[in-house]
Write an enzyme that holds these catalytic residues in place. Structure first.
Site, PDB file in Angstrom:
ATOM      1  N   ASP A   1       0.839  -1.206   0.000  1.00  0.00           N
ATOM      2  CA  ASP A   1       0.000   0.000   0.000  1.00  0.00           C
ATOM      3  C   ASP A   1       0.868   1.248   0.000  1.00  0.00           C
ATOM      4  OD1 ASP A   1      -2.299   1.512   0.047  1.00  0.00           O
ATOM      5  OD2 ASP A   1      -2.645   1.291   2.194  1.00  0.00           O
TER       6      ASP A   1
ATOM      7  N   HIS B   1       2.978   3.423  -8.851  1.00  0.00           N
ATOM      8  CA  HIS B   1       2.781   1.995  -9.132  1.00  0.00           C
ATOM      9  C   HIS B   1       4.001   1.414  -9.852  1.00  0.00           C
ATOM     10  CE1 HIS B   1      -1.220   2.282  -7.660  1.00  0.00           C
ATOM     11  NE2 HIS B   1      -1.712   2.969  -8.662  1.00  0.00           N
TER      12      HIS B   1
ATOM     13  N   LEU C   1      11.279 -20.561  -4.668  1.00  0.00           N
ATOM     14  CA  LEU C   1      10.294 -19.716  -3.979  1.00  0.00           C
ATOM     15  C   LEU C   1       8.985 -19.795  -4.752  1.00  0.00           C
ATOM     16  CD1 LEU C   1       9.809 -17.090  -1.935  1.00  0.00           C
ATOM     17  CD2 LEU C   1       9.943 -15.847  -4.078  1.00  0.00           C
TER      18      LEU C   1
HETATM   19  C1  FPP Z   1      -1.638   0.294  -3.397  1.00  0.00           C
HETATM   20  O1  FPP Z   1      -1.258   1.641  -3.541  1.00  0.00           O
HETATM   21  C2  FPP Z   1      -1.162  -0.556  -4.457  1.00  0.00           C
HETATM   22  C3  FPP Z   1      -1.947  -1.139  -5.431  1.00  0.00           C
HETATM   23  C4  FPP Z   1      -3.388  -0.909  -5.535  1.00  0.00           C
HETATM   24  C5  FPP Z   1      -1.433  -2.004  -6.479  1.00  0.00           C
HETATM   25  C6  FPP Z   1      -0.123  -2.674  -6.251  1.00  0.00           C
HETATM   26  C7  FPP Z   1       0.558  -2.713  -7.541  1.00  0.00           C
HETATM   27  C8  FPP Z   1       1.888  -2.709  -7.751  1.00  0.00           C
HETATM   28  C9  FPP Z   1       2.864  -2.748  -6.671  1.00  0.00           C
HETATM   29  C10 FPP Z   1       2.454  -2.613  -9.146  1.00  0.00           C
HETATM   30  C11 FPP Z   1       2.113  -3.699 -10.070  1.00  0.00           C
HETATM   31  C12 FPP Z   1       2.270  -5.070  -9.533  1.00  0.00           C
HETATM   32  C13 FPP Z   1       2.931  -6.067 -10.155  1.00  0.00           C
HETATM   33  C14 FPP Z   1       2.855  -7.445  -9.599  1.00  0.00           C
HETATM   34  C15 FPP Z   1       3.723  -5.835 -11.352  1.00  0.00           C
HETATM   35  P1  FPP Z   1      -2.392   2.750  -3.548  1.00  0.00           P
HETATM   36  O2  FPP Z   1      -2.573   3.191  -4.955  1.00  0.00           O
HETATM   37  O3  FPP Z   1      -3.612   2.244  -2.874  1.00  0.00           O
HETATM   38  O4  FPP Z   1      -1.702   3.857  -2.688  1.00  0.00           O
HETATM   39  P2  FPP Z   1      -2.441   5.014  -1.851  1.00  0.00           P
HETATM   40  O5  FPP Z   1      -3.228   4.333  -0.787  1.00  0.00           O
HETATM   41  O6  FPP Z   1      -1.294   5.800  -1.326  1.00  0.00           O
HETATM   42  O7  FPP Z   1      -3.273   5.784  -2.843  1.00  0.00           O
END
Ligand code: FPP
Length: 241
Positions: free
Chosen positions: A21, A38, A132
Site C-alpha cells: 500500500d 505503481h 520460492l
Molecule cells: C496500493 O497503492 C497498491 C496497489 C493498488 C497495487 C499494487 C501494484 C503494484 C505494486 C504494481 C504492479 C504489480 C505487479 C505485480 C507488477 P495505492 O494506490 O492504494 O496507494 P495510496 O493508498 O497511497 O493511494
C-alpha cells in the site's frame, strides 16, 4: 546460525503475505502521477522477492490487485494492467533463472485476455520451479473466495460426493484458491494503515501482523528483514498460553 535477516534459520517465516500500500501517496508527495508510484511499486516487488529468497522464505504472496480495485478510474486500472503485463513480459526470464514458481489467485478471467495468457504461460513454464513460490493476488477478494468455496462444497454435497457431516476446517481450506499453499506466518502491510482490506481472511487467522509506516515504493530489503526480525521476536501461541 544467523541468516541475512539476522535471525536463526528456524525462525524465518515460511510464508509471508504482503498488502502493498502507499503507491499513490508516494507519488503525490513527490508531485508525480499516481502511475509513477505503481511503477516504482513494481520495482519493490522485485526487491522484496529477491530479499525473501535471500532470507530463505519459501512462499511470498502479494496483493497486487483487488476485486475492489476495478472501481478506480479507468486510466489507473489500465495503467496497472499495463504494469502487470510488462512485469510478466520482462520478468519471466528472470523468474525462470531464479527458479521461482509463479502462481496467481483471484478471478483471473477478469484480466485483459492478453495479460491473462501471458500470466498462464509464465505459470505453466515455472510450475516445476522450487526456490520460492511467488503468488500474485489479482482481481482477488477474500469474501468472494469464501463464497466460491461454499458454492464448490455445496455442489459436491448435491452430487453426493461429499457428506455434509464430514465438513470441517480442512474441507474449507482445500476449496480455497490457496489449497496448495501453507497459511501465511507473517502478514506485512505498508503505509501504516491498520486494515486487512479483504485479503486472505481465512488464511491469516494465526498470522503475525507487522504494519510499517514505509510506503510500498520505498519498502526495501532492510525493511523486509526488519519485519522478519519483529516476527522472530514474537511468541506465537495459537490460542494457547
Ligand atoms: C496500493 O497503492 C497498491 C496497489 C493498488 C497495487 C499494487 C501494484 C503494484 C505494486 C504494481 C504492479 C504489480 C505487479 C505485480 C507488477 P495505492 O494506490 O492504494 O496507494 P495510496 O493508498 O497511497 O493511494
Amino acid at each position: 546460525m544467523s541468516n541475512p535477516a539476522g535471525v536463526s534459520a528456524e525462525k524465518i517465516p515460511r510464508h509471508i503475505a504482503v498488502i502493498m500500500d502507499g503507491n499513490g501517496r508516494w507519488a503525490r508527495e513527490r508531485g508525480l502521477p499516481r502511475i509513477e508510484g505503481h511503477r516504482r511499486g513494481s520495482e519493490s516487488v522485485r526487491n522484496c522477492t529477491a530479499a525473501c529468497m535471500e532470507a530463505g522464505v519459501s512462499f511470498l504472496t502479494l496483493y497486487a490487485f483487488s476485486k475492489e480495485n476495478w472501481q478506480r478510474p479507468p486510466d489507473e486500472v489500465k495503467s496497472l494492467m499495463g504494469l502487470l503485463d510488462r512485469f510478466l513480459a520482462e520478468r519471466t526470464a528472470e523468474i525462470m533463472e531464479r527458479n521461482i514458481r509463479l502462481r496467481a489467485i483471484g478471478h483471473l478471467d477478469d484480466l485483459p485476455e492478453k495479460t491473462r495468457r501471458r500470466l498462464e504461460t509464465a505459470m505453466e513454464k515455472s510450475a516445476g520451479n522450487t526456490a520460492l513460490t511467488l503468488t500474485l493476488a489479482l482481481s482477488y477478494g477474500a469474501r468472494t473466495e469464501l463464497a466460491d468455496a461454499a458454492r464448490a462444497i455445496a455442489r459436491e454435497v448435491r452430487a453426493g460426493t461429499l457428506d455434509p457431516d464430514t465438513i470441517g476446517e480442512a474441507t474449507v481450506s482445500s476449496h480455497l484458491y490457496t489449497a496448495d499453499l501453507p497459511d501465511p506466518d507473517l502478514l506485512i502491510r505498508t503505509s501504516g494503515e491498520m486494515r486487512i482490506s479483504n485479503f486472505l481472511l481465512w488464511q491469516i487467522s494465526y498470522a503475525e501482523i507487522v504494519v510499517t509506516p514505509k510506503l510500498w515504493p520505498e519498502f526495501g530489503k532492510e525493511d523486509l528483514f526488519a519485519a522478519i526480525r519483529e516476527y522472530a521476536g514474537r511468541h506465537r501461541r495459537y490460542g494457547g498460553i
